[in-house]
Scaffold this motif. Structure first.
Motif, PDB file in Angstrom:
ATOM      1  N   MET A   1       0.838  -1.183   0.000  1.00 16.01           N
ATOM      2  CA  MET A   1       0.000   0.000   0.000  1.00 16.01           C
ATOM      3  C   MET A   1       0.885   1.249   0.000  1.00 16.01           C
ATOM      4  SD  MET A   1      -3.233  -0.675   0.195  1.00 16.01           S
ATOM      5  CE  MET A   1      -4.590  -1.210   1.159  1.00 16.01           C
ATOM      6  N   ALA A   2       0.472   2.217  -0.759  1.00 17.01           N
ATOM      7  CA  ALA A   2       1.197   3.481  -0.837  1.00 17.01           C
ATOM      8  C   ALA A   2       0.348   4.582  -0.208  1.00 17.01           C
ATOM      9  CB  ALA A   2       1.492   3.814  -2.286  1.00 17.01           C
ATOM     10  N   ARG A   3       1.015   5.601   0.274  1.00 20.83           N
ATOM     11  CA  ARG A   3       0.306   6.744   0.870  1.00 20.83           C
ATOM     12  C   ARG A   3       0.377   7.920  -0.081  1.00 20.83           C
ATOM     13  NH1 ARG A   3       1.707   6.595   7.298  1.00 20.83           N
ATOM     14  NH2 ARG A   3       0.941   4.490   7.581  1.00 20.83           N
ATOM     15  N   TYR A   4      -0.747   8.584  -0.250  1.00 20.83           N
ATOM     16  CA  TYR A   4      -0.842   9.719  -1.161  1.00 20.83           C
ATOM     17  C   TYR A   4      -1.420  10.923  -0.435  1.00 20.83           C
ATOM     18  CZ  TYR A   4      -0.188   6.160  -4.716  1.00 20.83           C
ATOM     19  OH  TYR A   4       0.324   5.140  -5.466  1.00 20.83           O
ATOM     20  N   ASP A   5      -0.934  12.109  -0.808  1.00 22.70           N
ATOM     21  CA  ASP A   5      -1.440  13.359  -0.258  1.00 22.70           C
ATOM     22  C   ASP A   5      -2.570  13.864  -1.143  1.00 22.70           C
ATOM     23  OD1 ASP A   5       0.399  13.482   1.862  1.00 22.70           O
ATOM     24  OD2 ASP A   5       1.910  14.369   0.566  1.00 22.70           O
ATOM     25  N   TYR A   6      -3.628  14.334  -0.510  1.00 15.30           N
ATOM     26  CA  TYR A   6      -4.771  14.908  -1.218  1.00 15.30           C
ATOM     27  C   TYR A   6      -5.081  16.276  -0.628  1.00 15.30           C
ATOM     28  CZ  TYR A   6      -5.890  10.520  -3.559  1.00 15.30           C
ATOM     29  OH  TYR A   6      -5.844   9.412  -4.361  1.00 15.30           O
ATOM     30  N   LYS A   7      -5.693  17.125  -1.455  1.00 26.49           N
ATOM     31  CA  LYS A   7      -6.098  18.451  -1.003  1.00 26.49           C
ATOM     32  C   LYS A   7      -7.503  18.723  -1.515  1.00 26.49           C
ATOM     33  CE  LYS A   7      -4.888  23.309  -0.984  1.00 26.49           C
ATOM     34  NZ  LYS A   7      -3.953  24.336  -1.444  1.00 26.49           N
ATOM     35  N   CYS A   8      -8.330  19.275  -0.655  1.00 21.69           N
ATOM     36  CA  CYS A   8      -9.691  19.620  -1.018  1.00 21.69           C
ATOM     37  C   CYS A   8      -9.698  21.015  -1.642  1.00 21.69           C
ATOM     38  CB  CYS A   8     -10.585  19.598   0.213  1.00 21.69           C
ATOM     39  SG  CYS A   8     -12.281  20.100  -0.137  1.00 21.69           S
ATOM     40  N   PRO A   9     -10.214  21.156  -2.881  1.00 26.11           N
ATOM     41  CA  PRO A   9     -10.254  22.477  -3.506  1.00 26.11           C
ATOM     42  C   PRO A   9     -11.296  23.406  -2.872  1.00 26.11           C
ATOM     43  CG  PRO A   9     -11.242  20.848  -4.950  1.00 26.11           C
ATOM     44  CD  PRO A   9     -10.685  20.113  -3.774  1.00 26.11           C
ATOM     45  N   SER A  10     -12.272  22.836  -2.179  1.00 30.55           N
ATOM     46  CA  SER A  10     -13.329  23.650  -1.556  1.00 30.55           C
ATOM     47  C   SER A  10     -12.890  24.300  -0.257  1.00 30.55           C
ATOM     48  CB  SER A  10     -14.570  22.795  -1.295  1.00 30.55           C
ATOM     49  OG  SER A  10     -15.084  22.311  -2.500  1.00 30.55           O
ATOM     50  N   CYS A  11     -12.366  23.486   0.671  1.00 27.11           N
ATOM     51  CA  CYS A  11     -12.025  24.026   1.996  1.00 27.11           C
ATOM     52  C   CYS A  11     -10.520  24.104   2.242  1.00 27.11           C
ATOM     53  CB  CYS A  11     -12.701  23.209   3.097  1.00 27.11           C
ATOM     54  SG  CYS A  11     -12.092  21.517   3.264  1.00 27.11           S
ATOM     55  N   GLY A  12      -9.693  23.520   1.344  1.00 28.71           N
ATOM     56  CA  GLY A  12      -8.238  23.617   1.486  1.00 28.71           C
ATOM     57  C   GLY A  12      -7.610  22.609   2.430  1.00 28.71           C
ATOM     58  N   PHE A  15      -4.835  16.112   3.439  1.00 23.23           N
ATOM     59  CA  PHE A  15      -4.886  14.878   4.200  1.00 23.23           C
ATOM     60  C   PHE A  15      -4.206  13.774   3.408  1.00 23.23           C
ATOM     61  CE2 PHE A  15      -8.685  15.407   1.730  1.00 23.23           C
ATOM     62  CZ  PHE A  15      -8.952  14.162   1.181  1.00 23.23           C
ATOM     63  N   GLU A  16      -3.993  12.638   4.066  1.00 24.69           N
ATOM     64  CA  GLU A  16      -3.269  11.511   3.486  1.00 24.69           C
ATOM     65  C   GLU A  16      -4.209  10.312   3.389  1.00 24.69           C
ATOM     66  OE1 GLU A  16       0.015   9.318   5.709  1.00 24.69           O
ATOM     67  OE2 GLU A  16       1.120  10.833   4.566  1.00 24.69           O
ATOM     68  N   VAL A  17      -4.108   9.588   2.247  1.00 24.63           N
ATOM     69  CA  VAL A  17      -4.917   8.393   2.035  1.00 24.63           C
ATOM     70  C   VAL A  17      -3.996   7.260   1.614  1.00 24.63           C
ATOM     71  CG1 VAL A  17      -6.771   7.367   0.657  1.00 24.63           C
ATOM     72  CG2 VAL A  17      -6.925   9.752   1.337  1.00 24.63           C
ATOM     73  N   GLU A  18      -4.249   6.067   2.138  1.00 24.76           N
ATOM     74  CA  GLU A  18      -3.454   4.899   1.783  1.00 24.76           C
ATOM     75  C   GLU A  18      -4.283   3.989   0.884  1.00 24.76           C
ATOM     76  OE1 GLU A  18      -1.916   1.218   4.332  1.00 24.76           O
ATOM     77  OE2 GLU A  18      -0.989   3.103   4.930  1.00 24.76           O
ATOM     78  N   HIS A  19      -3.740   3.676  -0.298  1.00 24.38           N
ATOM     79  CA  HIS A  19      -4.399   2.746  -1.208  1.00 24.38           C
ATOM     80  C   HIS A  19      -3.365   2.147  -2.148  1.00 24.38           C
ATOM     81  CE1 HIS A  19      -4.333   5.789  -4.453  1.00 24.38           C
ATOM     82  NE2 HIS A  19      -4.829   6.649  -3.585  1.00 24.38           N
ATOM     83  N   PRO A  20      -3.690   1.032  -2.812  1.00 25.87           N
ATOM     84  CA  PRO A  20      -2.732   0.406  -3.726  1.00 25.87           C
ATOM     85  C   PRO A  20      -2.344   1.342  -4.865  1.00 25.87           C
ATOM     86  CG  PRO A  20      -4.583  -1.064  -3.318  1.00 25.87           C
ATOM     87  CD  PRO A  20      -4.925   0.252  -2.719  1.00 25.87           C
ATOM     88  N   MET A  21      -1.135   1.172  -5.397  1.00 27.47           N
ATOM     89  CA  MET A  21      -0.673   2.025  -6.487  1.00 27.47           C
ATOM     90  C   MET A  21      -1.514   1.836  -7.739  1.00 27.47           C
ATOM     91  SD  MET A  21       3.438   1.710  -5.834  1.00 27.47           S
ATOM     92  CE  MET A  21       3.866   2.126  -7.469  1.00 27.47           C
TER      93      MET A  21
END
Length: 61
Positions: A1-12, A15-21
């Motif tokens: 599993m890899a960890r990816y950074d995400y950003k919400c365009p609405s509220c800014g 956060f980090e989400v873990e899912h397969p590549m």
């Protein structure tokens, strides 16, 4: 599993989400529920020790 950074365009919120590549999930913001976007960033690589430079491969005289 890899960890990816995400950003919400609405509220800014970032956060980090873990899912397969191989997965491309639709990720929602945990704060407001809007669709989040993946944030791409470069990772730092540090080469230390011997064997990483041309000068390390030269024969000793």
């Amino acid at each position: 599993m890899a960890r990816y950074d995400y950003k919400c365009p609405s509220c800014g919120t970032r956060f980090e989400v873990e899912h397969p590549m191989s997965a491309h999930p639709s990720v929602s913001c945990p704060k407001c529920g809007s669709k989040a976007q993946k944030v791409f960033s470069s990772s730092e690589i540090v080469f230390s020790g011997s064997g990483f430079y041309n000068t390390d491969q030269r024969g000793k005289k």
